[in-house]
Design an enzyme around this catalytic site. Structure first.
Site, mmCIF file in Angstrom:
data_model
loop_
_atom_site.group_PDB
_atom_site.id
_atom_site.type_symbol
_atom_site.label_atom_id
_atom_site.label_comp_id
_atom_site.label_asym_id
_atom_site.label_seq_id
_atom_site.Cartn_x
_atom_site.Cartn_y
_atom_site.Cartn_z
ATOM 1 N N ASP A 276 0.871 -1.166 -0.323
ATOM 2 C CA ASP A 276 0.097 0.081 0.056
ATOM 3 C C ASP A 276 0.764 1.253 0.236
ATOM 4 O OD1 ASP A 276 -1.817 2.194 0.669
ATOM 5 O OD2 ASP A 276 -2.952 0.776 2.047
ATOM 6 N N GLU B 236 0.961 1.862 13.631
ATOM 7 C CA GLU B 236 -0.144 1.811 12.437
ATOM 8 C C GLU B 236 -1.352 0.971 12.937
ATOM 9 O OE1 GLU B 236 -2.573 0.654 10.215
ATOM 10 O OE2 GLU B 236 -1.133 -0.172 8.673
ATOM 11 N N HIS C 166 -5.394 0.209 1.082
ATOM 12 C CA HIS C 166 -5.894 -1.110 1.222
ATOM 13 C C HIS C 166 -7.302 -0.988 2.329
ATOM 14 C CE1 HIS C 166 -3.493 -0.733 5.077
ATOM 15 N NE2 HIS C 166 -4.441 -1.675 5.660
ATOM 16 N N GLU D 115 -11.407 -2.925 14.538
ATOM 17 C CA GLU D 115 -10.350 -3.681 15.378
ATOM 18 C C GLU D 115 -9.965 -3.117 16.476
ATOM 19 O OE1 GLU D 115 -6.882 -4.420 12.800
ATOM 20 O OE2 GLU D 115 -8.183 -4.908 11.162
#
Length: 342
Positions: A20, A116, A266, A125
């Site tokens: 990415d 990240e 992504h 998440e």
């Protein structure tokens, strides 16, 4: 171990992220073009994965980097990366959840946290919780976080892949199939790429936060209500959600954007699709009133439920000034303009 971490042992997941380019370039530029911020500093990489962000920090001049990774990538991949790049003297790999990590005895807190952590529509998440835990336990009072700010945007949009595409498949109409497909997909937001032309508005800020002071409890529920005027005519078939993150750079600002107007990442975009009976063909400057709720799921802290409710633009309060074609907004805008020119 938590299946969340074992899923990240699939190297193809990391291949996707490493390829990415907007993601990679944003972190690389934010770190390596700001070496003055990293020189001789102690850095904590939360969820280090393959270790590439830790490597950037070491190459930027960090004195010590703690690469904390809960999955087995810590020993199977990250150690190899640091050895391959002669960085083992700077980067210390810790195979641990950040919540179970402890600084060495008598060690000072860290100067910088890098991570990240972003998921679909930013918060999916729930990894931001871990970054905030690291901030509260390990970061110096004047420390930095990379990235440091994030913004979620929302815009009314068309979703041609779920509507228009099925009107003619090689001369055959499949709209009833499309209806069943949308129903099947209605239990969760659609993660897809939208084209700039699919947006009916450039996007408004749904939520903004600074990682230096946001409280983890604030992430449990985020709500937003607004009236926006479409900037182009088109079919209103859903709401598109995306995010930007910004890095605390001294020289040139670095922003990583997942907007349909930016290069593809992504993360794609998140789209809440409307039932067909709620879809309308809207003219330019049509008002769209809605309320959106992003709430942490009771079934798991790493998931969120997204709810969008269409409201009546005749009843809801409009922003001032408002560019929609309703008479009251046209008159208000004209009055404001006359006051500015008088």
């Amino acid at each position: 171990m938590d299946t969340y971490f074992t899923e990240y042992e699939n190297l193809e997941v990391h291949e996707l992220m490493l390829k990415d380019r907007p993601r990679q370039e944003a972190y690389c530029n934010a770190i390596l073009k700001n070496k003055d911020l990293f020189k001789d500093k102690v850095v904590l990489d939360v969820g280090a994965g393959t270790g590439i962000l830790s490597a950037f920090c070491a190459k930027a001049g960090a004195r010590l980097v703690y690469a904390v990774e809960a999955s087995n990538l810590a020993t199977k991949v990250a150690l190899d990366l640091f050895d391959e790049n002669n960085l083992t003297g700077i980067v210390k790999v810790i195979h641990s959840k950040i919540e179970e990590f402890a600084l060495p005895a008598n060690a000072e807190k860290v100067d910088i946290i890098v991570s990240e952590w972003m998921g679909f529509y930013l918060l999916h998440e729930g990894m931001l919780d871990s970054v905030l835990f690291a901030r509260d336990h390990f970061l110096k009072p004047d420390g930095l976080i990379f990235p440091s700010e994030c913004t979620i945007y929302v815009a009314p949009c068309s979703v041609p892949a779920l509507f228009d595409y099925w009107q003619n498949i090689d001369g055959v109409s499949m709209e009833r199939f499309a209806s069943k497909l949308r129903l099947q997909k209605s239990t969760r937001p659609e993660i897809t790429y939208l084209k700039p032309a699919d947006l009916l508005h450039e996007g408004i800020v749904f939520h903004w936060m600074s990682l230096l002071d946001v409280d983890a409890k604030e992430l449990d529920e985020i709500s937003f209500k607004e009236v926006v005027s479409t900037q182009v005519a088109g079919k209103h078939q859903g709401f598109c959600i995306w995010f930007d993150v910004r890095f605390p750079c001294e020289e040139e600002p670095v922003t990583l954007s997942t907007s349909p107007l930016a290069p593809k990442t992504h993360w794609k975009q998140c789209v809440v699709v409307l039932p067909k009976e709620n879809c309308e063909v809207l003219e330019e400057n049509s008002p769209v009133a809605f309320q959106i709720l992003m709430k942490r799921s009771a079934s798991g802290a790493r998931k969120y439920n997204l709810e969008v409710e269409l409201l009546d633009p005749n009843v809801e309060e409009h922003p001032v000034p408002c560019s929609c074609h309703m008479t009251k907004c046209i008159l208000t805008k004209a009055h404001l303009i006359s006051m500015d020119t008088s």
